[in-house]
Design an enzyme around this catalytic site. Sequence first.
Site, PDB file in Angstrom:
ATOM      1  N   THR A 108       1.128  -4.130   4.282  1.00  0.00           N
ATOM      2  CA  THR A 108       0.845  -4.379   5.700  1.00  0.00           C
ATOM      3  C   THR A 108       0.204  -5.736   5.986  1.00  0.00           C
ATOM      4  O   THR A 108       0.261  -6.213   7.110  1.00  0.00           O
ATOM      5  CB  THR A 108      -0.056  -3.279   6.278  1.00  0.00           C
ATOM      6  N   ASP A 109      -0.390  -6.369   4.981  1.00  0.00           N
ATOM      7  CA  ASP A 109      -1.121  -7.614   5.250  1.00  0.00           C
ATOM      8  C   ASP A 109      -0.225  -8.714   5.793  1.00  0.00           C
ATOM      9  O   ASP A 109      -0.648  -9.504   6.648  1.00  0.00           O
ATOM     10  CB  ASP A 109      -1.833  -8.101   3.987  1.00  0.00           C
ATOM     11  N   SER A 151       1.174  -7.446  -0.653  1.00  0.00           N
ATOM     12  CA  SER A 151       1.799  -8.372   0.293  1.00  0.00           C
ATOM     13  C   SER A 151       0.986  -9.633   0.564  1.00  0.00           C
ATOM     14  O   SER A 151       1.517 -10.599   1.102  1.00  0.00           O
ATOM     15  CB  SER A 151       2.125  -7.670   1.609  1.00  0.00           C
ATOM     16  N   LYS A 176      -0.953  -7.302  13.014  1.00  0.00           N
ATOM     17  CA  LYS A 176      -1.934  -6.362  12.481  1.00  0.00           C
ATOM     18  C   LYS A 176      -3.232  -6.539  13.247  1.00  0.00           C
ATOM     19  O   LYS A 176      -3.789  -7.630  13.314  1.00  0.00           O
ATOM     20  CB  LYS A 176      -2.148  -6.592  10.978  1.00  0.00           C
ATOM     21  N   TYR A 230      -8.147   0.717  -3.584  1.00  0.00           N
ATOM     22  CA  TYR A 230      -7.021   1.222  -4.369  1.00  0.00           C
ATOM     23  C   TYR A 230      -6.214   0.052  -4.929  1.00  0.00           C
ATOM     24  O   TYR A 230      -6.464  -1.112  -4.616  1.00  0.00           O
ATOM     25  CB  TYR A 230      -6.128   2.113  -3.507  1.00  0.00           C
ATOM     26  N   GLU A 237      -3.682 -28.273  27.420  1.00  0.00           N
ATOM     27  CA  GLU A 237      -4.933 -28.757  26.829  1.00  0.00           C
ATOM     28  C   GLU A 237      -4.743 -30.021  26.000  1.00  0.00           C
ATOM     29  O   GLU A 237      -5.692 -30.535  25.418  1.00  0.00           O
ATOM     30  CB  GLU A 237      -5.547 -27.657  25.959  1.00  0.00           C
ATOM     31  N   THR A 244       0.813  -1.215   0.000  1.00  0.00           N
ATOM     32  CA  THR A 244       0.000   0.000   0.000  1.00  0.00           C
ATOM     33  C   THR A 244       0.844   1.260   0.000  1.00  0.00           C
ATOM     34  O   THR A 244       0.469   2.275  -0.594  1.00  0.00           O
ATOM     35  CB  THR A 244      -0.935   0.002   1.227  1.00  0.00           C
TER      36      THR A 244
END
Length: 350
Positions: free
Chosen positions: A112-113, A79, A185, A46, A307, A32
């Site tokens: 950023t992903d 990304s 994120k 975009y 667990e 981005t």
Amino acid sequence: MSVLFALLISFDVANARGPGLPNVMVLATGGTIAGSGASSTTVVGYTAATVGIETLLNAVPELKTVANVKGEQVFQIASENMNNDYWLKLAKRVNTLLAQDDVDGIVITHGTDTIEETSYFLDLVVKSKKPVVVVGAMRPSTAISADGPINLFNAVILAGSDEAVGKGVLVALNDQINAARDVTKNNTSTADTFRTPELGFLGYMQGNKPYFYRQSTRRHTADSEFDVSSLDVLPQVDIVYGYANMNRVAIDAFVAAGAKGIVHAGVGDGSLARPAVEPALDEARKKGVVIVRSSRVGNGIVARNGEAKDDEHDFVVSDTLNPQKARILLMLALTKTTDTKEIQRMFFTY
């Protein structure tokens, strides 16, 4: 920027590094921060990865007041299209540059992903204490109040600073400094999306200077045992997501597709659904697939023998790594060993 302000910035950084400005290399990968929209108000919908490195650098002329900056377009992708091949190419280029005396630090522009995954991968394979800062933006370069220019400016200052030396790979956006291992994120679209939810930021960028308040205690970069210099491929490791009414279909499919490792993103403390999931993971383990129990929760320690009876099943737990980062560490671990005790040591080390 006023002439006086530019001189003050230059003076501060020069004092931190000694005579002259630091040499910072900016490696561009797309995202981005290099995106463009149909209008100045387009902040969703975009197109990512359309602006080249020279345009990015020219958009922030103030960079020349804080560092000797050079740029290189390593690749140009959104990304979400990041893959193991790109990671290996990027890591090798970073290590080559950091070995040069004329490079003091590196900034990587990135979407950023998957920025948290690329940064953690580099945190495990970079062979230098010199700063590596991964930076992105939540708004495209054409948007009103685009955050890319100030993020890039701060990242260059950080990468050229003495304060960042030996801190591991850093992720710096929104005036905040995060450790690659811990950052995630946190929001789909806001500028403050990157957080380390419980452990907190490493520090802040303020007044064109980094301020650190804590650092990671886990091994990284120059102290890491992982080396990708001779690797052309990474082992296949996949993630299976836990949920109510879960079945074994995805586990069986990944095993059939050749997975060498599976990260189970379990509910709660990495819990395994019975009778559907646990037997499927047991069968996968008996076929040689290494199983790591992680959690979809996103915070906290996954307790060994909590667990699930990990010792009996011969499973590994992810400690505090989220599933996507556990996948990265497991891939690198499998380049060295298939011994689950040794892999568990790595998860408690990194």
